[in-house]
Motif scaffolding. Structure first.
Motif, mmCIF file in Angstrom:
data_model
loop_
_atom_site.group_PDB
_atom_site.id
_atom_site.type_symbol
_atom_site.label_atom_id
_atom_site.label_comp_id
_atom_site.label_asym_id
_atom_site.label_seq_id
_atom_site.Cartn_x
_atom_site.Cartn_y
_atom_site.Cartn_z
ATOM 1 N N LEU A 1 0.836 -1.193 0.000
ATOM 2 C CA LEU A 1 0.000 0.000 0.000
ATOM 3 C C LEU A 1 0.872 1.245 0.000
ATOM 4 C CD1 LEU A 1 -2.685 -0.930 2.674
ATOM 5 C CD2 LEU A 1 -2.910 -1.029 0.191
ATOM 6 N N ALA A 2 0.355 2.299 -0.608
ATOM 7 C CA ALA A 2 1.048 3.588 -0.618
ATOM 8 C C ALA A 2 0.011 4.699 -0.573
ATOM 9 C CB ALA A 2 1.902 3.730 -1.869
ATOM 10 N N VAL A 3 0.391 5.821 0.013
ATOM 11 C CA VAL A 3 -0.493 6.989 0.100
ATOM 12 C C VAL A 3 0.125 8.140 -0.670
ATOM 13 C CG1 VAL A 3 -1.563 8.685 1.631
ATOM 14 C CG2 VAL A 3 -1.339 6.325 2.378
ATOM 15 N N TYR B 1 -3.132 12.243 9.374
ATOM 16 C CA TYR B 1 -2.797 11.691 8.064
ATOM 17 C C TYR B 1 -2.277 10.263 8.212
ATOM 18 C CZ TYR B 1 -3.596 16.203 5.998
ATOM 19 O OH TYR B 1 -4.201 17.349 5.571
ATOM 20 N N PRO B 2 -2.544 9.421 7.219
ATOM 21 C CA PRO B 2 -2.178 8.010 7.341
ATOM 22 C C PRO B 2 -0.681 7.748 7.226
ATOM 23 C CG PRO B 2 -3.134 8.427 5.184
ATOM 24 C CD PRO B 2 -3.259 9.696 5.974
ATOM 25 N N VAL B 3 -0.260 6.774 8.005
ATOM 26 C CA VAL B 3 1.084 6.221 7.937
ATOM 27 C C VAL B 3 0.870 4.750 7.598
ATOM 28 C CG1 VAL B 3 3.205 5.716 9.185
ATOM 29 C CG2 VAL B 3 1.930 7.821 9.678
ATOM 30 N N VAL B 4 1.485 4.299 6.509
ATOM 31 C CA VAL B 4 1.236 2.950 6.004
ATOM 32 C C VAL B 4 2.428 2.046 6.268
ATOM 33 C CG1 VAL B 4 0.757 1.612 3.911
ATOM 34 C CG2 VAL B 4 -0.297 3.845 4.219
ATOM 35 N N ALA C 1 -7.335 -4.762 2.943
ATOM 36 C CA ALA C 1 -6.544 -3.683 2.357
ATOM 37 C C ALA C 1 -7.271 -3.080 1.157
ATOM 38 C CB ALA C 1 -5.169 -4.193 1.939
ATOM 39 N N MET C 2 -7.810 -3.931 0.313
ATOM 40 C CA MET C 2 -8.511 -3.437 -0.879
ATOM 41 C C MET C 2 -9.795 -2.697 -0.513
ATOM 42 S SD MET C 2 -6.423 -3.950 -3.189
ATOM 43 C CE MET C 2 -7.471 -3.271 -4.470
ATOM 44 N N ARG C 3 -10.420 -3.102 0.573
ATOM 45 C CA ARG C 3 -11.615 -2.379 1.033
ATOM 46 C C ARG C 3 -11.219 -0.952 1.432
ATOM 47 N NH1 ARG C 3 -15.106 -3.557 6.371
ATOM 48 N NH2 ARG C 3 -16.728 -2.035 5.960
ATOM 49 N N ALA C 4 -10.086 -0.810 2.113
ATOM 50 C CA ALA C 4 -9.603 0.517 2.493
ATOM 51 C C ALA C 4 -9.254 1.348 1.260
ATOM 52 C CB ALA C 4 -8.395 0.387 3.422
ATOM 53 N N VAL C 5 -8.630 0.721 0.267
ATOM 54 C CA VAL C 5 -8.284 1.421 -0.982
ATOM 55 C C VAL C 5 -9.551 1.940 -1.660
ATOM 56 C CG1 VAL C 5 -7.379 1.099 -3.328
ATOM 57 C CG2 VAL C 5 -6.112 0.201 -1.364
ATOM 58 N N ARG C 6 -10.550 1.092 -1.786
ATOM 59 C CA ARG C 6 -11.800 1.492 -2.457
ATOM 60 C C ARG C 6 -12.568 2.558 -1.684
ATOM 61 N NH1 ARG C 6 -11.836 -4.070 -3.315
ATOM 62 N NH2 ARG C 6 -13.275 -4.357 -1.577
ATOM 63 N N ALA C 7 -12.406 2.595 -0.359
ATOM 64 C CA ALA C 7 -13.158 3.544 0.465
ATOM 65 C C ALA C 7 -12.544 4.934 0.512
ATOM 66 C CB ALA C 7 -13.286 2.995 1.884
ATOM 67 N N CYS C 8 -11.318 5.087 0.060
ATOM 68 C CA CYS C 8 -10.650 6.387 0.128
ATOM 69 C C CYS C 8 -11.393 7.407 -0.744
ATOM 70 C CB CYS C 8 -9.190 6.264 -0.324
ATOM 71 S SG CYS C 8 -8.305 7.837 -0.259
ATOM 72 N N ARG D 1 -9.062 8.936 -3.357
ATOM 73 C CA ARG D 1 -8.292 7.954 -4.145
ATOM 74 C C ARG D 1 -6.788 8.140 -3.928
ATOM 75 N NH1 ARG D 1 -12.442 5.655 -3.734
ATOM 76 N NH2 ARG D 1 -13.995 5.456 -5.346
ATOM 77 N N ALA D 2 -6.429 8.499 -2.694
ATOM 78 C CA ALA D 2 -5.021 8.714 -2.360
ATOM 79 C C ALA D 2 -4.318 7.423 -1.951
ATOM 80 C CB ALA D 2 -4.914 9.732 -1.229
ATOM 81 N N LEU D 3 -5.075 6.417 -1.535
ATOM 82 C CA LEU D 3 -4.502 5.139 -1.124
ATOM 83 C C LEU D 3 -4.529 4.182 -2.305
ATOM 84 C CD1 LEU D 3 -3.425 3.423 1.275
ATOM 85 C CD2 LEU D 3 -5.791 2.720 1.662
ATOM 86 N N THR D 4 -3.373 3.599 -2.618
ATOM 87 C CA THR D 4 -3.298 2.673 -3.746
ATOM 88 C C THR D 4 -2.635 1.372 -3.319
ATOM 89 O OG1 THR D 4 -1.181 3.618 -4.443
ATOM 90 C CG2 THR D 4 -3.170 4.491 -5.511
ATOM 91 N N ALA D 5 -2.979 0.315 -4.037
ATOM 92 C CA ALA D 5 -2.380 -0.999 -3.831
ATOM 93 C C ALA D 5 -1.605 -1.369 -5.089
ATOM 94 C CB ALA D 5 -3.457 -2.043 -3.560
#
Length: 87
Positions: free
Chosen positions: A15-17, A43-46, A59-66, A69-73
C-alpha cells in the motif's frame, strides 16, 4: 487480466499513500488499523511490508473507500526461484 488457476493465492500487494491527494479523512485506518495508522495531524502512515492472504481483502476495502483515491495498492512482482546472482 489473466485468470489464476483455482486455489492459487493472489500476488502480494503493498500500500502507498499519495500525500498530495490525501485530505486526512482517516477512513483507511478505520478499515485496516493493523497496517494503517494516523499521525498526530490525522494523516495516514502505512506499513510498507507486503500484504498477503486474507489481509488483502481488508486492504482493498480501504483502498476502495478512500474518498480522494489517495490510497493505492500495487502488486508485488513474483520472485523467480531460478534467479541467479551475478558477480
Amino acid at each position: 487480466m489473466s485468470a489464476r488457476p483455482k486455489g492459487e493465492n493472489p500476488p502480494a500487494i503493498t500500500l502507498a499513500v499519495d500525500m498530495i491527494r490525501c485530505d486526512g479523512h482517516g477512513i483507511c485506518s478505520w478499515l485496516f488499523p493493523e497496517r494503517i495508522w494516523l499521525d498526530r495531524w490525522g494523516y495516514p502512515v502505512v506499513d510498507p511490508t507486503e500484504i498477503e492472504g486474507t489481509d488483502q481483502a481488508r486492504a482493498m476495502r480501504a483502498v476502495r473507500a478512500c474518498p480522494r483515491r489517495a490510497l493505492t495498492a500495487t502488486p508485488v512482482p513474483a520472485r523467480s526461484s531460478s534467479a541467479t546472482v551475478q558477480k
